[in-house]
Design an enzyme around this catalytic site. Structure first.
Site, PDB file in Angstrom:
ATOM      1  N   TRP A 102       0.842  -1.213   0.000  1.00 58.01           N
ATOM      2  CA  TRP A 102       0.000   0.000   0.000  1.00 58.01           C
ATOM      3  C   TRP A 102       0.866   1.248   0.000  1.00 58.01           C
ATOM      4  O   TRP A 102       0.577   2.218  -0.691  1.00 58.01           O
ATOM      5  CB  TRP A 102      -0.988  -0.007   1.159  1.00 58.01           C
ATOM      6  CG  TRP A 102      -2.067  -1.033   0.970  1.00 58.01           C
ATOM      7  CD1 TRP A 102      -2.298  -2.135   1.750  1.00 58.01           C
ATOM      8  CD2 TRP A 102      -3.043  -1.087  -0.090  1.00 58.01           C
ATOM      9  NE1 TRP A 102      -3.349  -2.858   1.239  1.00 58.01           N
ATOM     10  CE2 TRP A 102      -3.825  -2.247   0.126  1.00 58.01           C
ATOM     11  CE3 TRP A 102      -3.322  -0.281  -1.192  1.00 58.01           C
ATOM     12  CZ2 TRP A 102      -4.877  -2.605  -0.723  1.00 58.01           C
ATOM     13  CZ3 TRP A 102      -4.374  -0.642  -2.035  1.00 58.01           C
ATOM     14  CH2 TRP A 102      -5.125  -1.784  -1.800  1.00 58.01           C
ATOM     15  N   ASP A 172      -1.665   6.591   6.088  1.00 53.41           N
ATOM     16  CA  ASP A 172      -2.719   5.707   5.596  1.00 53.41           C
ATOM     17  C   ASP A 172      -2.989   4.731   6.730  1.00 53.41           C
ATOM     18  O   ASP A 172      -2.175   3.853   7.022  1.00 53.41           O
ATOM     19  CB  ASP A 172      -2.236   4.974   4.342  1.00 53.41           C
ATOM     20  CG  ASP A 172      -3.249   3.943   3.841  1.00 53.41           C
ATOM     21  OD1 ASP A 172      -4.322   3.804   4.459  1.00 53.41           O
ATOM     22  OD2 ASP A 172      -2.954   3.285   2.819  1.00 53.41           O
ATOM     23  N   LYS A 196     -12.555  -1.593   6.549  1.00 50.30           N
ATOM     24  CA  LYS A 196     -11.854  -2.564   7.386  1.00 50.30           C
ATOM     25  C   LYS A 196     -12.304  -2.466   8.838  1.00 50.30           C
ATOM     26  O   LYS A 196     -12.740  -3.445   9.396  1.00 50.30           O
ATOM     27  CB  LYS A 196     -10.343  -2.384   7.265  1.00 50.30           C
ATOM     28  CG  LYS A 196      -9.781  -3.067   6.031  1.00 50.30           C
ATOM     29  CD  LYS A 196      -9.235  -2.138   5.019  1.00 50.30           C
ATOM     30  CE  LYS A 196      -8.870  -2.861   3.732  1.00 50.30           C
ATOM     31  NZ  LYS A 196      -8.102  -2.001   2.847  1.00 50.30           N
TER      32      LYS A 196
END
Ligand SMILES: *Cc1c(COP(=O)(O)O)cnc(C)c1O
Length: 359
Positions: A102, A172, A196
């Site tokens: 990511w 993030d 999530k």
């Protein structure tokens, strides 16, 4: 029908209490005579829902004055671009720390949008750890340092914030937001896709220090944080139902004792799975000990054959979502906030049994 043990990486398990509440309010939201999905985003009822969600999230994080909560769209993936577009520009630059795929994506987009430097990258170590402070090559005068709090695919998590000598962090936090208390004042901006730890997909939470956000009039209106700040996340039609559900999830977390209570439970769940990995040579954890994630536990078995068999038998035992990401292979158990402790216990028990039978 019964709910099964859901270890999906995202979209992921939600608190059953929240789902039941949503079911009860689905057709008629109290006093509204209609569903949340059917009401105007400019109605008094929805404005109260939005304000309530902001308030609960601010309370959970103990947000200092000057921090704002925004509900945007486009996922964490759009933030990879929005962050550098808004925060960089003439004479500004930023540092990026890469600990997994990511972070790599964020880095790739940032290079298209501004002057960015690589402060550290653990790819040579298979993205199995976070770097030490001594490994960071920070650029003096950087506007921010970007990092990924928890790499969802590798299962690698920062145990505390990287030391930047006072440069604001941009994070993030998609896969561990609200999973434990954090030092918010170290951050200029935190972003996370909701799917999530917070609610359904389709909402991106952005938490930012207001004076950290520049106002670049040259940006497309929708990509400028100031647009959403000024309009209180109502510049255009937001994901109203998603915001409503995030509010309910936050309320559920407050009842769990806030972030302290949630973190305690998350530690307990992760300890159960790591214990099952560590007590035998049959399982091999991917992340190095000091970088292990409490949200996504990743591990291998002696062969791919056995990994396939493990997944098959797990399914027969009402456990789903355990296949590792193709980048890492093996198995991954996502243990987000809403995963009941019983699910972690069931998985740990199954792991022991499987190792005994096949080791
Ligand atoms: C899932 C995830 C993303 C991607 O989120 P989208 O909302 O699908 O754009 C980005 N970063 C991390 C750490 C993630 O876990």
């Amino acid at each position: 029908m019964t709910r099964i043990h859901n270890f999906n990486a995202g979209p992921a398990v939600l608190p059953v209490e929240v789902l039941e509440r949503v079911r009860d309010e689905l057709v008629e939201f109290p006093e509204a005579g209609m569903s949340v999905m059917e009401m105007s985003h400019r109605s008094k009822t929805f404005e109260a829902i939005l304000a309530g969600t902001v308030e609960r999230m601010s309370e959970l994080l103990a947000l200092p004055d000057g921090y704002k909560v925004l509900f945007l769209q486009g996922g964490a993936s759009l933030q990879f671009s929005m962050v550098p577009m808004n925060l960089l520009g003439e004479g500004r630059y930023a540092d990026y720390i890469l600990t997994g795929s990511w972070g790599e994506k964020a880095w790739k987009e940032a290079q298209k949008a501004g002057d960015v430097h690589l402060a550290a990258c653990t790819q040579a170590d298979n993205f199995a750890r976070v770097p030490d402070v001594a490994e960071l090559t920070l650029t003096p005068g950087a506007s921010y340092v970007h990092f990924t709090t928890n790499e969802t695919i590798g299962g690698v998590q920062w145990q505390s914030e990287p030391e930047t000598g006072g440069v604001p962090l941009v994070a993030d936090a998609s896969s561990d937001i609200l999973s434990r208390p954090i030092a918010v004042e170290k951050y200029g901006l935190i972003y996370a896709g909701a799917q999530k730890n917070l609610g359904p997909s389709g909402v991106t939470v952005v938490i930012a220090r207001e004076d950290f956000l520049s106002d670049r009039a040259d940006l497309p209106t929708m990509l400028n944080y100031r647009t959403h700040l000024k309009a209180n996340s109502l510049y255009n039609t937001p994901n109203t139902f998603g915001i409503y559900m995030i509010g309910l999830v936050c309320e559920w977390m407050q009842k769990m004792g806030g972030l302290q209570g949630v973190a305690r439970r998350n530690d307990e769940k992760a300890a159960l799975i790591y214990a099952a990995i560590d007590e035998t040579d049959f399982y091999r954890g991917h992340a190095e000990l000091g970088s292990r994630s409490r949200m996504n536990v990743t591990w291998r078995l002696p062969s791919e054959e056995l990994e396939k068999q493990f997944l098959r038998e797990a399914t027969q035992n009402q456990m789903t979502g355990l296949a590792g990401h193709r980048d890492v292979g093996g198995l991954r158990a996502s243990l987000y906030n809403a995963l009941p402790i019983e699910s972690a216990q069931a998985l740990a028990g199954f792991m022991r049994d499987f190792a005994q039978r096949n080791g």
